[in-house]
Design a protein around this motif. Structure first.
Motif, PDB file in Angstrom:
ATOM      1  N   ALA A 198     -36.618 -15.493  10.945  1.00 51.94           N
ATOM      2  CA  ALA A 198     -37.725 -16.199  11.590  1.00 51.94           C
ATOM      3  C   ALA A 198     -38.508 -17.027  10.578  1.00 51.94           C
ATOM      4  CB  ALA A 198     -38.659 -15.202  12.271  1.00 51.94           C
ATOM      5  N   PHE A 252     -37.420  -9.743  11.390  1.00 51.32           N
ATOM      6  CA  PHE A 252     -37.905 -11.111  11.323  1.00 51.32           C
ATOM      7  C   PHE A 252     -37.191 -11.886  10.215  1.00 51.32           C
ATOM      8  CE2 PHE A 252     -41.178  -8.524  13.203  1.00 51.32           C
ATOM      9  CZ  PHE A 252     -41.751  -9.324  14.180  1.00 51.32           C
ATOM     10  N   HIS A 277     -41.245  -3.060  13.519  1.00 49.30           N
ATOM     11  CA  HIS A 277     -40.300  -3.320  12.431  1.00 49.30           C
ATOM     12  C   HIS A 277     -39.941  -2.024  11.710  1.00 49.30           C
ATOM     13  CE1 HIS A 277     -38.451  -4.957   8.843  1.00 49.30           C
ATOM     14  NE2 HIS A 277     -39.381  -4.372   8.109  1.00 49.30           N
ATOM     15  N   THR A 317     -46.951 -10.688   7.148  1.00 45.35           N
ATOM     16  CA  THR A 317     -45.620 -11.023   6.640  1.00 45.35           C
ATOM     17  C   THR A 317     -45.131 -10.091   5.532  1.00 45.35           C
ATOM     18  OG1 THR A 317     -46.531 -12.689   5.112  1.00 45.35           O
ATOM     19  CG2 THR A 317     -45.868 -13.430   7.314  1.00 45.35           C
ATOM     20  N   ILE A 340     -39.606 -10.768   6.938  1.00 42.06           N
ATOM     21  CA  ILE A 340     -39.507 -12.222   6.926  1.00 42.06           C
ATOM     22  C   ILE A 340     -39.435 -12.714   5.483  1.00 42.06           C
ATOM     23  CG2 ILE A 340     -42.017 -12.587   6.955  1.00 42.06           C
ATOM     24  CD1 ILE A 340     -41.522 -14.966   8.844  1.00 42.06           C
ATOM     25  N   ILE A 355     -37.904 -12.970  19.556  1.00 39.38           N
ATOM     26  CA  ILE A 355     -37.148 -12.750  18.321  1.00 39.38           C
ATOM     27  C   ILE A 355     -35.748 -12.228  18.626  1.00 39.38           C
ATOM     28  CG2 ILE A 355     -37.017 -11.309  16.240  1.00 39.38           C
ATOM     29  CD1 ILE A 355     -38.939 -13.598  15.909  1.00 39.38           C
TER      30      ILE A 355
END
Length: 260
Positions: free
Chosen positions: A61, A58, A51, A89, A94, A24
């Motif tokens: 991503a 993310f 995170h 998620t 993200i 990442i």
């Protein structure tokens, strides 16, 4: 195929998260292949922690789920779309629109399968695919006998797989008989495959796909042909491997620059 044997799922999750974090940070737009089941959960926990505490982002991503049940209503608690959101998620940054899954409730499942293949290709292909392995050697829901060239398609589950997954439902009667899954050919297109297996109940399957013949009866054995496959095991899952000491020696003496 690189086989790494570690003391516990905590160490496995840390090493897997290191590989994903390195990807990442090197490529913020990376495409991740996301598996469900018990094996990947510690990895998702560790990525969510990084995170929250370390700022691992993310935001750019993409994620593609490995499989989905056929016939579960949208929003069902055990739908793999919901599991991926719940376990990973929704715990990171993200974008919701960047998270994709096969559509097991489509009116035209065959068309939806081809559409999913097209979506993966349009995203640039999967950079890193997370996998678990079933007690019969299946990856995704590619049951024994699956074609090594298979693409995303509908599959019928073995009763053993339904029994294994019944723990997530109130009873085995609620476990669907059919799924949509990425095919073995689809999985093999991923640039890096990271398979996690823990527990003595996985030892036979691990021995079969790591050291046994490449054969359709053990779907995961196709990974012997993958140019960059990493298998992360705890001691129990590695207990039937003939070359376990060699795998330990190789990893213990691996150059630091090599990474996974």
């Amino acid at each position: 195929m690189e086989v790494v044997i570690l003391p516990s799922s905590k160490e496995i999750a840390g090493l897997a998260a290191d590989a994903i974090e390195a990807l990442i940070r090197r490529k913020p737009t990376a495409v991740l292949g996301l598996a469900t089941g018990s094996s990947p959960l510690p990895i998702y926990d560790e990525l969510a922690r990084r995170h929250a505490e370390d700022g691992l982002s993310f935001a750019q991503a993409h994620g593609f789920a490995l499989d989905e049940y056929v016939g579960l209503p949208a929003g069902h608690h055990e739908s793999y779309r919901e599991v991926i959101r719940r376990e990973f998620t929704n715990r990171v940054d993200i974008a919701a629109g960047n998270v994709h899954g096969p559509d097991g409730s489509a009116k035209d499942v065959l068309a939806a399968c081809q559409g999913y293949e097209d979506d993966i290709k349009a995203a640039g292909g999967v950079d890193l695919q997370i996998l678990g392995v079933g007690t019969d050697g299946h990856i995704g829901f590619n049951e024994p006998g699956s074609s090594f060239a298979s693409r995303t398609r509908i599959k019928t589950l073995l009763e053993q797989t339904r029994r294994d997954n019944a723990r997530f439902f109130d009873s085995i009667d609620q476990v669907p008989h059919h799924v949509v899954t990425q095919g073995l050919g689809t999985i093999m297109d991923a640039r890096h495959v990271l398979l996690v297996a823990t527990g003595a109940h996985k030892a036979q399957a691990v021995r079969d796909f790591v050291e046994g013949p490449v054969a359709a009866i053990c779907a995961a054995s196709v990974l012997q042909f993958h140019p960059h496959a990493t298998v992360l095991l705890d001691e129990a899952a590695a207990s039937a491997l003939q070359l376990a000491d060699f795998y330990r020696h190789t990893y213990d003496n691996k150059p630091n620059w090599q990474g996974l």
